[in-house]
Design an enzyme around this catalytic site. Sequence first.
Site, short mmCIF file in Angstrom:
data_model
loop_
_atom_site.label_atom_id
_atom_site.label_comp_id
_atom_site.label_asym_id
_atom_site.label_seq_id
_atom_site.Cartn_x
_atom_site.Cartn_y
_atom_site.Cartn_z
N HIS A 115 48.28 32.02 31.44
CA HIS A 115 49.25 32.71 32.31
C HIS A 115 49.39 32.02 33.68
O HIS A 115 50.50 31.62 34.06
CB HIS A 115 48.89 34.20 32.46
N HIS A 174 46.54 32.42 41.58
CA HIS A 174 47.13 33.65 42.13
C HIS A 174 46.43 34.93 41.69
O HIS A 174 46.52 35.95 42.35
CB HIS A 174 48.64 33.71 41.83
N ASP A 175 45.70 34.88 40.57
CA ASP A 175 45.02 36.10 40.09
C ASP A 175 43.51 36.10 40.31
O ASP A 175 42.84 37.07 39.97
CB ASP A 175 45.29 36.29 38.59
N GLU A 232 42.12 38.86 42.69
CA GLU A 232 42.37 40.21 42.16
C GLU A 232 41.49 40.51 40.94
O GLU A 232 40.96 41.62 40.80
CB GLU A 232 43.85 40.33 41.77
N ASP A 233 41.33 39.54 40.04
CA ASP A 233 40.69 39.81 38.74
C ASP A 233 39.24 39.35 38.62
O ASP A 233 38.58 39.63 37.63
CB ASP A 233 41.50 39.12 37.62
N ASP A 255 55.66 34.59 38.68
CA ASP A 255 54.68 35.44 37.99
C ASP A 255 55.42 36.51 37.19
O ASP A 255 55.15 36.76 36.01
CB ASP A 255 53.76 36.08 39.05
#
Length: 739
Positions: free
Chosen positions: A61, A86-87, A90-91, A153
């Site tokens: 992704h 980018h994630d 957050e993750d 995204d």
Amino acid sequence: MLEIDLEKENKAIAQEYKELLRISYQTLSDDDKKLIRKAFDFAVDAHKDMRRKSGEAYIFHPIAVAKIVASEIGLGATSIAAALMHDVVEDTDVTIEQIEKLFNPKVAQIVEGLTKIAQVKKDMNISMQAENFRKMLLTLNDDVRVILIKIADRLHNMQTMDSMPEHKQVKIASETLYIYAPLAHRLGLYNIKTELEDLGLKYTEPEVYRDIVSKIKETKEEQDAYIRDISNVLRTALDQEGIDYHIKGRPKSIYSIRRKMKAQNVSFDEVYDKFALRIVYKSNPHDEKFLAWKIYSIVTDHYRPSPSRLRDWISSPKSTGYEALHITVMGPKGRWVEIQVRSERMDEIAEKGYAAHYKYKQGATEESGLDVWLNLLKEALESSETNAVDFVQDFKMNLYAKEIFVFTPKGEIKSLPKGATSLDFAFSIHSEVGIRTRGTKVNGKLVPLNHELRSGDQIEVITSPNQKPTVNWLDYVTTSRAKNKIRNVLNEDMKKIAEEGREILTRKLRHLKITISESVINELVNFFRLKTSLDLFYRVGIGAIENQQLRDYANQRSNTLINFFKKTIKRSPHTADEDIHKQQLSSNYDMLVFGAEQDRLDYTLSTCCNPIPGDDVFGFVTINEGIKVHKKDCPNAIALQSNYAYRIMTAKWIDSTQQQFKAILKITGMDTLGLTNKLTKVISNNMHVNIQSISLSGEAGIFNGQVAVIVQNNTILKKLIDNIKKIDGVDKVTRVYKN
């Protein structure tokens, strides 16, 4: 077996990385490649144990998002690195501080902006989606690249949404159509905008989408041949003039075909300009304009143009930076065809938007339309005190607005959204000019402040130092900049009056032997049915709350607390008419069922789209009026599903034998002898249909009619429409909805 799969997966990941470098729009230096490699390795490691719903490794992704950022949006190494990561914050357990240490502050800042957007969504139980959008748009203040990566995204999420449950697909697709597609449009990313719109339609109206796709496939051969015919004629002429160019056919997007079908009330076959031709020519900067008009001349030598549909965005580029000449010509077989003329530079800006604009702008001092827009946007974001839904509405209008070009008294050109008024123009000059506007002249004539401007108008603003905005001004303007400025001035005035009002109220209550306190203020707000204490003080300040009303409050307060509660409980949001409406519906609870459990709940039918049994519908939980039922293709559906996803309930009709509904049909055709007689005969011969009212008129051989019929369900209505269409002379039958 697993080992082999993992090995295969790792090879695929390595392949994706090579592809990412290969397709980058910017030329990458060795340092750029090192930065991207480092970000890639970091992201692979951070996401190593994660999988997507479809089962593939999660890392695919971020790589896909980085590829969109690199090739379709055309950003450089910093953005590609940020897209790959980018994630991660957050993750995973990674922090922004770690990214800043390992990379650089700019990459960290962009990743942080993207993380802020993601975190907003998590605490959204009942807070409004609009508030999320507002917070997301605030990141434009930090760096426009945050939003560009967010759009990439969202595009990849839309491309890979098949494994999600249907209600999530509808919510995400509605958000996409409501805010992300307009944002992509405003940032000049036309290809991405088109793909987001088509995918949005695929999940919000799947049947309509499939129907249009299949029809496009059916007519593809014929359309290709048609485009070939026109291209061959133009090629011969362009070659003779020695122009270096290439021609490509471009079918209209599925979404724009659907929009046209809806707006013009026509079928797929009746949408004429379903495709366009694009002529992209090579040119040095000096000859660009000259060559565009030369090509225009060649095209119009062979095909007759429609003068009203010529769009010249070369002389006056759009504020997104878009430049092109759009000519609509009458092609063979009497069909309109749009021909777009662009230089290679213009074509790149149209495909890549923001990034290409800056590639060609190097060294230029003139501020681009996009920069102007971003500056206006920052101003609107910083000064906005409106509620989130209004803010997003205003913002959205400015995203998709078509543009007009007007002139100042000195002949300077200004771009404004279509629909802008002379007062909007005053605010676009300067907010101080707007606030002091006493009158406006358009083309030398004095006009009202809400006069709608047209391209080519010349506007003069007359100011006065004593002039102040009034509440009515909010109705006179359409741009969010003007609205925000007016609201800010009104709020300041309101606060001043409210401060005086508080002192007056304290004095008046003292006479009534009541000491002002937090609880007394709350009681008064409830007593006068207001929303906030500011409203209360303001009304006292302007004298709208009289002494007698305060005495009534004091008397009621001196009674027992129970009486006070009775008084407040009596404040029902329902009017008597609504209660009668509810009673009428209460005998038909079995008509509609809601939610997965198929509950039978009280509801009202929304007047904006007038659903009848058999229509595809959903329930919307309002604050004061219970559940309102809307059609799925209601004009307000996308906004509701996007802004208030948590208030949407699934709904379906299960039994429609006991109830009758009104539907209004508009009929047009040729005024033939006995048409009225045939029409009434057909309607009355249809079982289970009663005519409630009928109005028919004929003028110069054209017949117009409106018939209100009472039917039991959608199936009967469709059958009736089909039968009316068969009457000799009838051209169109459409169902009309109240606005």
